[in-house]
Enzyme design. Sequence first.
Site, short mmCIF file in Angstrom:
data_model
loop_
_atom_site.label_atom_id
_atom_site.label_comp_id
_atom_site.label_asym_id
_atom_site.label_seq_id
_atom_site.Cartn_x
_atom_site.Cartn_y
_atom_site.Cartn_z
N GLY A 174 -23.67 25.71 21.70
CA GLY A 174 -22.60 25.65 21.11
C GLY A 174 -21.32 25.72 22.14
O GLY A 174 -20.35 26.23 21.95
N SER A 193 -19.32 22.98 23.23
CA SER A 193 -18.49 22.03 23.46
C SER A 193 -17.00 22.39 23.06
O SER A 193 -15.81 21.88 23.40
CB SER A 193 -18.85 20.68 22.79
OG SER A 193 -18.98 20.89 21.28
N ASP A 242 -29.24 20.31 18.13
CA ASP A 242 -28.93 21.12 17.07
C ASP A 242 -29.87 22.46 17.14
O ASP A 242 -31.06 22.33 17.33
CB ASP A 242 -29.54 20.26 15.43
CG ASP A 242 -28.92 21.20 14.53
OD1 ASP A 242 -28.82 22.46 14.85
OD2 ASP A 242 -28.93 20.22 13.31
N VAL A 243 -29.11 23.42 17.50
CA VAL A 243 -29.84 24.85 17.44
C VAL A 243 -30.69 25.18 16.41
O VAL A 243 -31.75 26.02 16.55
CB VAL A 243 -28.96 25.82 17.91
CG1 VAL A 243 -28.29 25.80 19.19
CG2 VAL A 243 -27.90 26.01 16.78
N TYR A 297 -22.69 34.48 6.30
CA TYR A 297 -22.15 34.63 7.68
C TYR A 297 -22.47 36.21 8.12
O TYR A 297 -22.92 36.37 9.25
CB TYR A 297 -20.79 34.09 7.72
CG TYR A 297 -20.16 34.17 9.06
CD1 TYR A 297 -20.44 33.27 10.13
CD2 TYR A 297 -19.45 35.08 9.55
CE1 TYR A 297 -19.94 33.10 11.19
CE2 TYR A 297 -18.66 35.26 10.99
CZ TYR A 297 -19.14 34.31 11.99
OH TYR A 297 -18.61 34.13 12.93
N LYS A 310 -24.86 37.33 11.32
CA LYS A 310 -24.23 38.01 12.53
C LYS A 310 -24.79 39.39 12.61
O LYS A 310 -25.03 39.98 13.71
CB LYS A 310 -22.80 38.05 12.44
CG LYS A 310 -22.22 36.64 12.41
CD LYS A 310 -22.58 35.89 13.79
CE LYS A 310 -21.87 34.53 13.91
NZ LYS A 310 -22.26 34.17 15.35
P1 NAP Z 1 -16.26 26.85 16.65
O1 NAP Z 1 -14.57 26.30 17.50
O2 NAP Z 1 -16.02 25.79 15.41
O3 NAP Z 1 -17.15 25.91 17.83
C1 NAP Z 1 -18.55 25.89 17.46
C2 NAP Z 1 -19.12 25.27 18.56
O4 NAP Z 1 -20.47 25.36 18.17
C3 NAP Z 1 -19.25 23.70 18.87
O5 NAP Z 1 -19.32 23.50 19.99
C4 NAP Z 1 -20.13 23.12 18.01
O6 NAP Z 1 -20.38 21.73 18.31
C5 NAP Z 1 -21.17 23.88 18.14
N1 NAP Z 1 -22.23 24.10 17.12
C6 NAP Z 1 -21.93 24.18 15.81
N2 NAP Z 1 -23.28 23.99 15.07
C7 NAP Z 1 -24.12 23.84 15.99
C8 NAP Z 1 -25.64 23.47 16.09
N3 NAP Z 1 -26.07 23.56 14.94
N4 NAP Z 1 -26.13 23.10 17.11
C9 NAP Z 1 -25.55 23.05 18.18
N5 NAP Z 1 -24.11 23.31 18.49
C10 NAP Z 1 -23.41 23.67 17.34
O7 NAP Z 1 -16.40 28.02 16.92
P2 NAP Z 1 -15.84 29.14 17.69
O8 NAP Z 1 -15.01 29.81 16.74
O9 NAP Z 1 -15.83 28.85 19.04
O10 NAP Z 1 -17.15 30.30 17.18
C11 NAP Z 1 -18.21 30.43 18.47
C12 NAP Z 1 -19.16 31.28 18.08
O11 NAP Z 1 -18.26 32.71 17.73
C13 NAP Z 1 -19.86 31.40 16.67
O12 NAP Z 1 -21.06 31.86 16.70
C14 NAP Z 1 -18.85 32.17 15.82
O13 NAP Z 1 -19.67 32.60 14.69
C15 NAP Z 1 -18.47 33.30 16.67
N6 NAP Z 1 -17.24 33.92 16.19
C16 NAP Z 1 -16.03 33.36 16.09
C17 NAP Z 1 -15.05 34.03 15.52
C18 NAP Z 1 -13.52 33.33 15.49
O14 NAP Z 1 -12.79 34.12 14.99
N7 NAP Z 1 -13.46 32.12 16.05
C19 NAP Z 1 -14.95 35.40 15.55
C20 NAP Z 1 -16.22 35.92 15.54
C21 NAP Z 1 -17.44 35.32 15.90
P3 NAP Z 1 -19.91 20.39 17.68
O15 NAP Z 1 -18.35 20.35 17.69
O16 NAP Z 1 -20.69 19.36 18.32
O17 NAP Z 1 -20.25 20.59 16.19
#
Ligand code: NAP
Length: 248
Positions: A13, A15, A64-65, A156, A160
């Site tokens: 993930g 990108s 895809d993970v 979710y 987690k």
């Molecule tokens: P994001 O901006 O939506 O980015 C998600 C990334 O994961 C993208 O690069 C996406 O690639 C990739 N991805 C999604 N589904 C995938 C799959 N099935 N296989 C491979 N790659 C996949 O998310 P983020 O906010 O950075 O979150 C990153 C991590 O932090 C996640 O695990 C999320 O649960 C966790 N998190 C985030 C927050 C927050 O507030 N943002 C808080 C707590 C935890 P594509 O664009 O190509 O789909």
Amino acid sequence: MSDSTSRVALVSGGSRGIGRATVRALARDGFDVAFCYRSDDDAARDLEKSGQEFGVRVVGTRADVADGAAVRGWIEATEDRLGPIDAAVTAAGITRDNPLVLMDDEQWRQVIDTNLDGVYHVCRAVVFGMMKRRRGAIVNISSVAGVYGHRTQTNYSASKAGIIGFSRALAKETGRSGIRVNAVAPGFIETDMVAEMNDKARKEALASIPLGRMGTAHEVADMVAYLASDRAAYVTGAVLQIDGGITI
Ligand code: NAP
């Protein structure tokens, strides 16, 4: 430059969002970095340019993970191209929010398949090599929702929380083999995932954060890079929260 002799890192993930900032932080620290993503080719090609910026190799692959065979293929190709993996970060994650009373099976399944099975697939594929080399660092991205629960996010939060149990169990299994396994639990971080929130929810969230703002992906990435480095040589089984104090 890196303070460690480790050279190759993997980020699922990678990108966009936290994963993207983590790819850049690890490249800055001297790792060659392989990342995977699901669909956004433009974002991936753009991120690969950070390799030139930091004088390392940065390689993105669509995988895809949730698909174990695709993850195994990605990791085998990475080891062929870049060498053995020293650090693995699992950042791929999605949300499909709904109160449980309205949740459908697909919303439940997609979140568990991506967030929890995804961590299993990546860790399963790297752990044997790390054990053989008696060296490795794994950092799994959980969430404060996995520690405390978050309404409309039973799927979710379960995924987690599962990551936390998984990480601690794996830390116990592999510590004697020289592998450290930690989890990072972010609060609200400004990424595309959080951009989906409506104004009311955003105001409520901000009111409950003692530091009065959301975090940045860079702030999370720096904590991940620390855990992946030898500076964290005595840290394993930890769940480090980075949440502006929202859980106090
Ligand atoms: P994001 O901006 O939506 O980015 C998600 C990334 O994961 C993208 O690069 C996406 O690639 C990739 N991805 C999604 N589904 C995938 C799959 N099935 N296989 C491979 N790659 C996949 O998310 P983020 O906010 O950075 O979150 C990153 C991590 O932090 C996640 O695990 C999320 O649960 C966790 N998190 C985030 C927050 C927050 O507030 N943002 C808080 C707590 C935890 P594509 O664009 O190509 O789909």
